[in-house]
Design a protein around this motif. Structure first.
Motif, PDB file in Angstrom:
ATOM      1  N   MET A   1       2.315  -2.864  -8.444  1.00 18.98           N
ATOM      2  CA  MET A   1       2.394  -5.035  -7.786  1.00 18.98           C
ATOM      3  C   MET A   1       3.090  -4.384  -6.357  1.00 18.98           C
ATOM      4  O   MET A   1       3.801  -3.792  -6.149  1.00 18.98           O
ATOM      5  N   CYS A   2       2.802  -5.944  -5.729  1.00 18.97           N
ATOM      6  CA  CYS A   2       3.659  -5.703  -4.126  1.00 18.97           C
ATOM      7  C   CYS A   2       3.828  -7.182  -4.026  1.00 18.97           C
ATOM      8  O   CYS A   2       2.870  -8.110  -4.515  1.00 18.97           O
ATOM      9  N   VAL A   3       5.134  -7.444  -4.302  1.00 15.47           N
ATOM     10  CA  VAL A   3       5.875  -7.853  -3.990  1.00 15.47           C
ATOM     11  C   VAL A   3       6.590  -8.310  -2.688  1.00 15.47           C
ATOM     12  O   VAL A   3       7.799  -7.636  -2.089  1.00 15.47           O
ATOM     13  N   TYR A   4       5.368  -8.944  -1.889  1.00 14.44           N
ATOM     14  CA  TYR A   4       5.311  -8.725  -0.686  1.00 14.44           C
ATOM     15  C   TYR A   4       6.306  -9.810   0.265  1.00 14.44           C
ATOM     16  O   TYR A   4       6.621 -10.358  -0.258  1.00 14.44           O
ATOM     17  N   ASN A   5       7.506  -8.568   1.176  1.00 14.08           N
ATOM     18  CA  ASN A   5       8.476  -8.877   1.814  1.00 14.08           C
ATOM     19  C   ASN A   5       8.079  -8.252   3.389  1.00 14.08           C
ATOM     20  O   ASN A   5       8.473  -7.091   3.246  1.00 14.08           O
ATOM     21  N   ARG A   6       7.476  -9.032   4.406  1.00 10.66           N
ATOM     22  CA  ARG A   6       7.460  -8.226   5.421  1.00 10.66           C
ATOM     23  C   ARG A   6       8.275  -7.090   6.397  1.00 10.66           C
ATOM     24  O   ARG A   6       7.853  -6.051   6.502  1.00 10.66           O
ATOM     25  N   ASP A   7       9.220  -7.974   6.529  1.00  8.45           N
ATOM     26  CA  ASP A   7      10.593  -6.500   6.820  1.00  8.45           C
ATOM     27  C   ASP A   7      10.924  -4.952   5.598  1.00  8.45           C
ATOM     28  O   ASP A   7      11.166  -4.588   6.770  1.00  8.45           O
ATOM     29  N   ARG A   8      10.081  -4.825   4.677  1.00  9.83           N
ATOM     30  CA  ARG A   8      10.340  -3.969   4.234  1.00  9.83           C
ATOM     31  C   ARG A   8       8.669  -3.630   4.253  1.00  9.83           C
ATOM     32  O   ARG A   8       8.605  -2.692   3.458  1.00  9.83           O
ATOM     33  N   ALA A   9       8.157  -4.300   4.571  1.00 14.49           N
ATOM     34  CA  ALA A   9       6.239  -3.610   4.226  1.00 14.49           C
ATOM     35  C   ALA A   9       5.532  -2.039   4.897  1.00 14.49           C
ATOM     36  O   ALA A   9       6.554  -2.514   6.166  1.00 14.49           O
ATOM     37  N   LEU A  10       5.354  -1.099   4.464  1.00 16.21           N
ATOM     38  CA  LEU A  10       4.826  -0.186   5.139  1.00 16.21           C
ATOM     39  C   LEU A  10       3.363  -0.080   5.294  1.00 16.21           C
ATOM     40  O   LEU A  10       2.927   0.932   5.948  1.00 16.21           O
ATOM     41  N   CYS A  11       2.961  -0.305   4.996  1.00 20.40           N
ATOM     42  CA  CYS A  11       1.707  -0.916   5.328  1.00 20.40           C
ATOM     43  C   CYS A  11       1.396  -1.516   6.639  1.00 20.40           C
ATOM     44  O   CYS A  11       0.296  -1.430   7.031  1.00 20.40           O
ATOM     45  N   HIS A  12       2.639  -2.421   7.528  1.00 22.98           N
ATOM     46  CA  HIS A  12       2.030  -3.293   8.602  1.00 22.98           C
ATOM     47  C   HIS A  12       3.361  -2.810   9.160  1.00 22.98           C
ATOM     48  O   HIS A  12       4.247  -3.780   9.618  1.00 22.98           O
ATOM     49  N   ARG A  13       3.684  -1.705   9.325  1.00 25.32           N
ATOM     50  CA  ARG A  13       4.348  -1.149  10.732  1.00 25.32           C
ATOM     51  C   ARG A  13       3.984  -1.288  11.860  1.00 25.32           C
ATOM     52  O   ARG A  13       5.417  -1.534  13.032  1.00 25.32           O
ATOM     53  N   CYS A  25      -1.946   1.301   1.277  1.00 21.98           N
ATOM     54  CA  CYS A  25       0.006   0.499   0.775  1.00 21.98           C
ATOM     55  C   CYS A  25       0.177   2.724   0.819  1.00 21.98           C
ATOM     56  O   CYS A  25      -0.489   3.591   0.482  1.00 21.98           O
ATOM     57  N   VAL A  26       1.648   2.149   0.533  1.00 22.33           N
ATOM     58  CA  VAL A  26       1.945   3.612   0.526  1.00 22.33           C
ATOM     59  C   VAL A  26       3.295   3.380  -0.263  1.00 22.33           C
ATOM     60  O   VAL A  26       4.174   2.474  -0.827  1.00 22.33           O
ATOM     61  N   SER A  27       3.368   5.097  -1.102  1.00 30.03           N
ATOM     62  CA  SER A  27       3.964   5.003  -2.692  1.00 30.03           C
ATOM     63  C   SER A  27       5.565   4.698  -3.038  1.00 30.03           C
ATOM     64  O   SER A  27       6.333   4.243  -3.341  1.00 30.03           O
ATOM     65  N   SER A  28       5.970   4.551  -1.831  1.00 24.76           N
ATOM     66  CA  SER A  28       7.594   4.945  -1.110  1.00 24.76           C
ATOM     67  C   SER A  28       7.990   3.240  -0.826  1.00 24.76           C
ATOM     68  O   SER A  28       9.602   3.303  -0.488  1.00 24.76           O
ATOM     69  N   CYS A  29       7.867   2.607  -0.335  1.00 21.03           N
ATOM     70  CA  CYS A  29       7.355   1.226   0.313  1.00 21.03           C
ATOM     71  C   CYS A  29       8.159   0.426  -0.825  1.00 21.03           C
ATOM     72  O   CYS A  29       8.396   0.434  -1.763  1.00 21.03           O
ATOM     73  N   GLY A  30       9.517  -0.160  -0.548  1.00 16.43           N
ATOM     74  CA  GLY A  30      10.234  -1.071  -0.830  1.00 16.43           C
ATOM     75  C   GLY A  30       9.429  -2.154  -1.825  1.00 16.43           C
ATOM     76  O   GLY A  30      10.459  -2.703  -2.129  1.00 16.43           O
ATOM     77  N   ASN A  31       8.707  -2.611  -1.060  1.00 13.73           N
ATOM     78  CA  ASN A  31       7.674  -3.674  -1.748  1.00 13.73           C
ATOM     79  C   ASN A  31       6.616  -3.349  -3.783  1.00 13.73           C
ATOM     80  O   ASN A  31       6.665  -3.975  -4.484  1.00 13.73           O
ATOM     81  N   ILE A  32       7.062  -2.430  -4.229  1.00  6.19           N
ATOM     82  CA  ILE A  32       5.905  -2.111  -4.433  1.00  6.19           C
ATOM     83  C   ILE A  32       6.867  -2.228  -6.566  1.00  6.19           C
ATOM     84  O   ILE A  32       8.234  -1.172  -5.831  1.00  6.19           O
ATOM     85  N   ALA A  33       6.804  -3.027  -7.025  1.00  6.98           N
ATOM     86  CA  ALA A  33       7.633  -2.881  -8.163  1.00  6.98           C
ATOM     87  C   ALA A  33       6.672  -3.043  -9.472  1.00  6.98           C
ATOM     88  O   ALA A  33       5.214  -2.318  -9.655  1.00  6.98           O
ATOM     89  N   ARG A  34       6.904  -2.003 -10.691  1.00  3.19           N
ATOM     90  CA  ARG A  34       6.122  -1.530 -11.156  1.00  3.19           C
ATOM     91  C   ARG A  34       6.679  -1.464 -12.568  1.00  3.19           C
ATOM     92  O   ARG A  34       8.104  -1.772 -13.112  1.00  3.19           O
ATOM     93  N   THR A  35       5.858  -2.153 -13.912  1.00  3.47           N
ATOM     94  CA  THR A  35       6.387  -2.043 -14.862  1.00  3.47           C
ATOM     95  C   THR A  35       6.069  -0.888 -15.771  1.00  3.47           C
ATOM     96  O   THR A  35       5.973   0.431 -15.545  1.00  3.47           O
ATOM     97  N   ASP A  36       6.862  -1.212 -17.061  1.00  4.46           N
ATOM     98  CA  ASP A  36       6.205   0.118 -18.100  1.00  4.46           C
ATOM     99  C   ASP A  36       4.864   0.366 -18.252  1.00  4.46           C
ATOM    100  O   ASP A  36       4.769   1.818 -18.405  1.00  4.46           O
ATOM    101  N   ARG A  37       4.277  -0.268 -18.090  1.00  4.05           N
ATOM    102  CA  ARG A  37       2.957  -0.055 -18.498  1.00  4.05           C
ATOM    103  C   ARG A  37       2.560   0.836 -17.345  1.00  4.05           C
ATOM    104  O   ARG A  37       1.595   1.224 -17.505  1.00  4.05           O
ATOM    105  N   HIS A  38       2.510  -0.407 -16.473  1.00  6.46           N
ATOM    106  CA  HIS A  38       1.807   0.801 -15.061  1.00  6.46           C
ATOM    107  C   HIS A  38       2.691   2.340 -15.489  1.00  6.46           C
ATOM    108  O   HIS A  38       2.008   3.605 -15.296  1.00  6.46           O
ATOM    109  N   ALA A  39       4.050   3.049 -15.631  1.00  7.35           N
ATOM    110  CA  ALA A  39       4.158   4.285 -15.988  1.00  7.35           C
ATOM    111  C   ALA A  39       3.441   4.660 -17.048  1.00  7.35           C
ATOM    112  O   ALA A  39       3.358   6.227 -16.436  1.00  7.35           O
TER     113      ALA A  39
END
Length: 90
Positions: A1-13, A25-39
């Protein structure tokens, strides 16, 4: 999931878009939010890749095993850093 914050977005450098580009999407982006189900789904996908890799020759099988390992690392990192509710002691 993406919890979008422009300042942290790696998809829009290099641009100023105000919405995420999920296809970049970049897997190390600070905007990524995962749930236990995602894991859990990441681990299932890793298992499927490992199963397929056993039937593939050399480099292709190795690449799949590497991808599976990376998915497990992401799931493990989620487990270590996830935020959970603590039950109140009574």
């Amino acid at each position: 999931m993406c919890v979008y914050n422009r300042d942290r977005a790696l998809c829009h450098r290099d641009d100023t878009k105000e919405t995420p580009s999920l296809d970049r999407c970049v897997s190390s982006c600070g905007n990524i939010a995962r749930t236990d189900r995602h894991a859990d789904q990441l681990r299932q996908r890793a298992t499927a890749l490992e199963t397929r890799a056993r039937r593939l020759p050399g480099p292709l099988g190795e690449r799949m095993r590497g991808n599976a390992a990376r998915l497990r690392e992401i799931a493990d990192e989620h487990e270590k850093t996830r935020i959970t509710l603590k039950e109140s002691a009574q």
